[in-house]
Design an enzyme around this catalytic site. Sequence first.
Site, short mmCIF file in Angstrom:
data_model
loop_
_atom_site.label_atom_id
_atom_site.label_comp_id
_atom_site.label_asym_id
_atom_site.label_seq_id
_atom_site.Cartn_x
_atom_site.Cartn_y
_atom_site.Cartn_z
N ASP A 140 -10.65 11.12 -48.66
CA ASP A 140 -10.99 9.82 -49.61
C ASP A 140 -12.06 9.18 -48.42
O ASP A 140 -11.86 9.20 -47.25
CB ASP A 140 -9.76 8.91 -49.70
CG ASP A 140 -9.90 7.82 -50.61
OD1 ASP A 140 -10.91 8.02 -51.62
OD2 ASP A 140 -9.83 6.57 -50.48
N GLY B 169 -24.37 8.06 -53.97
CA GLY B 169 -23.76 6.83 -53.58
C GLY B 169 -24.71 5.90 -52.91
O GLY B 169 -25.70 5.59 -53.60
N TYR B 170 -24.09 5.17 -51.95
CA TYR B 170 -24.62 4.30 -51.35
C TYR B 170 -25.80 4.58 -50.43
O TYR B 170 -26.43 3.79 -49.65
CB TYR B 170 -23.64 3.34 -50.62
CG TYR B 170 -22.72 2.67 -51.46
CD1 TYR B 170 -23.03 1.54 -52.26
CD2 TYR B 170 -21.70 3.44 -51.85
CE1 TYR B 170 -21.99 1.07 -53.08
CE2 TYR B 170 -20.40 2.83 -52.72
CZ TYR B 170 -20.80 1.73 -53.42
OH TYR B 170 -19.83 1.22 -54.17
P1 IMP Z 1 -14.51 9.88 -53.03
O1 IMP Z 1 -14.11 10.02 -51.35
O2 IMP Z 1 -15.05 11.10 -53.36
O3 IMP Z 1 -13.76 9.34 -53.97
O4 IMP Z 1 -15.93 8.94 -52.90
C1 IMP Z 1 -15.85 7.52 -52.78
C2 IMP Z 1 -17.03 6.80 -52.98
O5 IMP Z 1 -17.91 6.15 -51.66
C3 IMP Z 1 -18.33 7.53 -53.49
O6 IMP Z 1 -18.50 7.68 -55.06
C4 IMP Z 1 -19.52 7.04 -53.03
O7 IMP Z 1 -19.88 5.99 -53.86
C5 IMP Z 1 -19.18 6.33 -51.75
N1 IMP Z 1 -19.34 7.27 -50.71
C6 IMP Z 1 -18.71 8.30 -49.90
N2 IMP Z 1 -19.32 8.83 -49.15
C7 IMP Z 1 -20.71 8.57 -49.06
C8 IMP Z 1 -21.73 9.13 -48.68
O8 IMP Z 1 -21.73 9.90 -47.68
N3 IMP Z 1 -22.88 8.41 -48.90
C9 IMP Z 1 -22.97 7.69 -49.88
N4 IMP Z 1 -21.89 7.11 -50.53
C10 IMP Z 1 -20.47 7.46 -50.31
#
Ligand code: IMP
Length: 196
Positions: free
Chosen positions: A71, A150-151
């Site tokens: 996560d 993402g960001y």
């Molecule tokens: P998950 O861990 O796949 O649920 O992702 C969580 C959210 O955090 C993603 O949808 C992104 O918006 C953000 N995020 C996590 N890791 C990154 C990264 O390496 N770059 C940019 N955004 C990230």
Amino acid sequence: MIKEIVLASTNQGKLKELRKLLSDIEIKVLSLNDFPEAPEVIEDGITFEENALKKAMQIAKYTKKLAIADDSGLEVLALGGAPGVESSRFAKNDKERVDKLLKVMENKRNREAKFICAIAIANPGNEVKVVRGEVEGVITEAPKGNCGFGYDPVFVAEGYTKTFAEISMEEKNKISHRAKALIKAKKVLEEKLLEV
Ligand code: IMP
């Protein structure tokens, strides 16, 4: 006997990354694509660790195999740690997430932020281990770059001048929160802390 581990995700990018990292260990990496009937795990924890643990434990129990789950998200100091575990639910797509973040950061002088990734490994006997990787940096005033997701377009890591969306994936993978957590997770597997 070759051991197996199930990645608690259907994300092909994450699967590829994990297979690459574990290519020198005698372990077969499966994913939830191999278990289409697996129950959906609700990510309602208040920490990244809680969510990763919940996913890994439920999938280990369901598949009766070693499971690994992650996560991740972004914590912004001036926003009291938001969006945090809500990073993916902050808005409905990457562009809207970035726009919303820049809007709430307008006039904020402290732009410190960090990406966090928690990775949990669990076996069917409920033995668990969780590790964390972090990368610190700042939120820019405007998005820059087309790489990543993402960001990435609004995050500049400490010691860098370019955003995560302006550097190559190889370079990001050397310093990212996910890479750091994955290296620790590999160590856990190598040390065989979690015998199946
Ligand atoms: P998950 O861990 O796949 O649920 O992702 C969580 C959210 O955090 C993603 O949808 C992104 O918006 C953000 N995020 C996590 N890791 C990154 C990264 O390496 N770059 C940019 N955004 C990230």
